[in-house]
Design a protein around this motif. Structure first.
Motif, PDB file in Angstrom:
ATOM      1  N   LEU A 168      63.554 -51.267 -62.913  1.00  0.00           N
ATOM      2  CA  LEU A 168      63.817 -52.531 -63.594  1.00  0.00           C
ATOM      3  C   LEU A 168      64.689 -53.444 -62.745  1.00  0.00           C
ATOM      4  O   LEU A 168      64.448 -54.654 -62.668  1.00  0.00           O
ATOM      5  CB  LEU A 168      64.496 -52.260 -64.942  1.00  0.00           C
ATOM      6  N   GLU A 169      65.675 -52.844 -62.071  1.00  0.00           N
ATOM      7  CA  GLU A 169      66.554 -53.630 -61.202  1.00  0.00           C
ATOM      8  C   GLU A 169      65.768 -54.230 -60.040  1.00  0.00           C
ATOM      9  O   GLU A 169      65.963 -55.400 -59.682  1.00  0.00           O
ATOM     10  CB  GLU A 169      67.676 -52.739 -60.673  1.00  0.00           C
ATOM     11  N   LYS A 170      64.858 -53.441 -59.470  1.00  0.00           N
ATOM     12  CA  LYS A 170      64.034 -53.936 -58.367  1.00  0.00           C
ATOM     13  C   LYS A 170      63.082 -55.034 -58.840  1.00  0.00           C
ATOM     14  O   LYS A 170      62.844 -56.013 -58.132  1.00  0.00           O
ATOM     15  CB  LYS A 170      63.254 -52.786 -57.743  1.00  0.00           C
ATOM     16  N   LEU A 171      62.534 -54.863 -60.049  1.00  0.00           N
ATOM     17  CA  LEU A 171      61.638 -55.876 -60.612  1.00  0.00           C
ATOM     18  C   LEU A 171      62.364 -57.199 -60.800  1.00  0.00           C
ATOM     19  O   LEU A 171      61.806 -58.269 -60.544  1.00  0.00           O
ATOM     20  CB  LEU A 171      61.084 -55.391 -61.953  1.00  0.00           C
ATOM     21  N   GLN A 172      63.605 -57.120 -61.268  1.00  0.00           N
ATOM     22  CA  GLN A 172      64.378 -58.331 -61.514  1.00  0.00           C
ATOM     23  C   GLN A 172      64.694 -59.081 -60.224  1.00  0.00           C
ATOM     24  O   GLN A 172      64.947 -60.282 -60.240  1.00  0.00           O
ATOM     25  CB  GLN A 172      65.673 -57.982 -62.258  1.00  0.00           C
ATOM     26  N   ASN A 173      64.679 -58.358 -59.107  1.00  0.00           N
ATOM     27  CA  ASN A 173      64.958 -58.987 -57.811  1.00  0.00           C
ATOM     28  C   ASN A 173      63.732 -59.675 -57.210  1.00  0.00           C
ATOM     29  O   ASN A 173      63.840 -60.347 -56.189  1.00  0.00           O
ATOM     30  CB  ASN A 173      65.484 -57.943 -56.823  1.00  0.00           C
ATOM     31  N   ILE A 174      62.566 -59.486 -57.836  1.00  0.00           N
ATOM     32  CA  ILE A 174      61.352 -60.159 -57.362  1.00  0.00           C
ATOM     33  C   ILE A 174      61.265 -61.514 -58.058  1.00  0.00           C
ATOM     34  O   ILE A 174      60.976 -61.605 -59.248  1.00  0.00           O
ATOM     35  CB  ILE A 174      60.100 -59.317 -57.661  1.00  0.00           C
TER      36      ILE A 174
ATOM     37  N   THR B  82      37.497 -55.313 -63.072  1.00  0.00           N
ATOM     38  CA  THR B  82      36.636 -56.485 -63.266  1.00  0.00           C
ATOM     39  C   THR B  82      37.460 -57.756 -63.407  1.00  0.00           C
ATOM     40  O   THR B  82      37.007 -58.832 -63.043  1.00  0.00           O
ATOM     41  CB  THR B  82      35.770 -56.308 -64.522  1.00  0.00           C
ATOM     42  N   TYR B  83      38.688 -57.612 -63.921  1.00  0.00           N
ATOM     43  CA  TYR B  83      39.527 -58.781 -64.180  1.00  0.00           C
ATOM     44  C   TYR B  83      40.505 -59.104 -63.057  1.00  0.00           C
ATOM     45  O   TYR B  83      41.192 -60.120 -63.095  1.00  0.00           O
ATOM     46  CB  TYR B  83      40.312 -58.588 -65.480  1.00  0.00           C
ATOM     47  N   GLY B  84      40.592 -58.253 -62.049  1.00  0.00           N
ATOM     48  CA  GLY B  84      41.513 -58.538 -60.961  1.00  0.00           C
ATOM     49  C   GLY B  84      41.803 -57.332 -60.094  1.00  0.00           C
ATOM     50  O   GLY B  84      41.153 -56.291 -60.202  1.00  0.00           O
ATOM     51  N   ALA B  85      42.797 -57.486 -59.222  1.00  0.00           N
ATOM     52  CA  ALA B  85      43.164 -56.421 -58.288  1.00  0.00           C
ATOM     53  C   ALA B  85      44.638 -56.073 -58.453  1.00  0.00           C
ATOM     54  O   ALA B  85      45.488 -56.969 -58.578  1.00  0.00           O
ATOM     55  CB  ALA B  85      42.897 -56.872 -56.858  1.00  0.00           C
ATOM     56  N   PHE B  86      44.940 -54.781 -58.457  1.00  0.00           N
ATOM     57  CA  PHE B  86      46.322 -54.330 -58.512  1.00  0.00           C
ATOM     58  C   PHE B  86      46.821 -54.089 -57.093  1.00  0.00           C
ATOM     59  O   PHE B  86      46.170 -53.396 -56.309  1.00  0.00           O
ATOM     60  CB  PHE B  86      46.449 -53.055 -59.346  1.00  0.00           C
ATOM     61  N   ILE B  87      47.978 -54.665 -56.801  1.00  0.00           N
ATOM     62  CA  ILE B  87      48.558 -54.569 -55.464  1.00  0.00           C
ATOM     63  C   ILE B  87      49.804 -53.690 -55.514  1.00  0.00           C
ATOM     64  O   ILE B  87      50.723 -53.945 -56.297  1.00  0.00           O
ATOM     65  CB  ILE B  87      48.950 -55.966 -54.923  1.00  0.00           C
ATOM     66  N   ASP B  88      49.833 -52.667 -54.680  1.00  0.00           N
ATOM     67  CA  ASP B  88      50.999 -51.791 -54.563  1.00  0.00           C
ATOM     68  C   ASP B  88      52.032 -52.488 -53.686  1.00  0.00           C
ATOM     69  O   ASP B  88      51.813 -52.691 -52.495  1.00  0.00           O
ATOM     70  CB  ASP B  88      50.576 -50.457 -53.946  1.00  0.00           C
ATOM     71  N   LEU B  89      53.187 -52.823 -54.299  1.00  0.00           N
ATOM     72  CA  LEU B  89      54.235 -53.539 -53.582  1.00  0.00           C
ATOM     73  C   LEU B  89      55.317 -52.603 -53.055  1.00  0.00           C
ATOM     74  O   LEU B  89      56.323 -53.051 -52.503  1.00  0.00           O
ATOM     75  CB  LEU B  89      54.869 -54.591 -54.505  1.00  0.00           C
ATOM     76  N   GLY B  90      55.137 -51.294 -53.245  1.00  0.00           N
ATOM     77  CA  GLY B  90      56.140 -50.326 -52.818  1.00  0.00           C
ATOM     78  C   GLY B  90      57.146 -50.049 -53.927  1.00  0.00           C
ATOM     79  O   GLY B  90      57.234 -50.791 -54.912  1.00  0.00           O
ATOM     80  N   ASP B  91      57.911 -48.973 -53.776  1.00  0.00           N
ATOM     81  CA  ASP B  91      58.933 -48.588 -54.764  1.00  0.00           C
ATOM     82  C   ASP B  91      58.337 -48.411 -56.157  1.00  0.00           C
ATOM     83  O   ASP B  91      58.988 -48.720 -57.165  1.00  0.00           O
ATOM     84  CB  ASP B  91      60.073 -49.623 -54.809  1.00  0.00           C
ATOM     85  N   HIS B  92      57.090 -47.954 -56.210  1.00  0.00           N
ATOM     86  CA  HIS B  92      56.399 -47.705 -57.491  1.00  0.00           C
ATOM     87  C   HIS B  92      56.237 -48.980 -58.326  1.00  0.00           C
ATOM     88  O   HIS B  92      56.195 -48.931 -59.548  1.00  0.00           O
ATOM     89  CB  HIS B  92      57.152 -46.653 -58.303  1.00  0.00           C
TER      90      HIS B  92
END
Length: 235
Positions: free
Chosen positions: A121-127, A142-152
């Protein structure tokens, strides 16, 4: 003076002492189980040392009560060798209390999972919205692409945000494993929305100067005079 003799202890006195001791022990035991039950309700975290290995888990002691930690509750990942945890100190939480069955179950996984969630949650808030991120395409829907941004952490690029061109499926442009850059357009409730097309270079508008020169006013007059001179008017 005769020495005062102590009155012999009768069997009744002896049994009363035994009963009193047992009653005190039972009261203390009940208090411990009540405390353990309260710890479970409060989701209190505390440390224990692994004292033994048994089938399916390990053993520790809390307030003198034997406690069981299942293998599945030792860590966030699969534990192949519980023996590696012998004599190690773990931060745990009570997840099951049953005085009648003399059963006390602890979990280190619950504590670790909560800590991981807080860190995520802390990492998410920093994005921040508007920032540029990089990642790898981990799945295509079908609706889009999921991108792995690191740190799960993952972000979704909706199909409408993948390309400037209208596409029916993300597979028309992307493949799993592709490395991409994207702009963060939304960060709400732990969900990251991304846009790849927002980073596409906009087509430069053609502001080219005309390849002819506008004649000066004198030249315009001269040109008009020459034109009129050659013009014949029929009477």
């Amino acid at each position: 003076m005769s020495e005062e003799t102590k009155k012999p202890e009768t069997m009744e006195d002896y049994m009363n002492e035994i009963n009193a001791s047992f009653s005190n022990f039972r009261d203390d035991d009940m208090l411990i189980w009540d405390k353990l039950d309260q710890m479970k309700e409060d989701k209190e975290s505390f440390e224990v040392t692994v004292e033994g290995i048994v089938k399916g888990g390990v053993i520790a002691y809390v307030e003198g009560i034997r406690a069981f930690i299942p293998v599945s509750q030792l860590a966030l990942h699969y534990v192949e060798n519980p023996e590696d945890y012998l004599k190690k100190t773990l931060t745990v939480r009570v997840i099951e209390v049953d005085e009648q069955e003399n059963r006390l179950v602890l979990s280190a996984r619950e504590v670790l999972r909560e800590k991981a969630q807080e860190e995520k949650l802390e990492k998410l808030q920093n994005i921040k919205v508007g920032s540029i991120v990089e990642g790898t395409v981990e799945s295509l829907q079908t609706y889009g692409a999921f991108i792995d941004l690191g740190d799960h952490i993952s972000g979704l690029v909706h199909v409408s945000q993948i390309s400037e061109k209208r596409i029916k499926s993300p597979k028309a442009v992307l493949s799993v494993g592709d490395h991409v850059k994207a702009k963060v357009i939304k960060n709400e409730d732990g969900k990251i929305s991304l846009s790849i097309k927002a980073l596409a270079q906009p087509q430069e508008e053609k502001d080219e100067e005309p390849d002819f020169e506008i004649p000066k006013s004198e030249e315009i007059s001269t040109s008009l005079g020459s034109l009129l001179k050659n013009l014949k008017i029929n009477g």
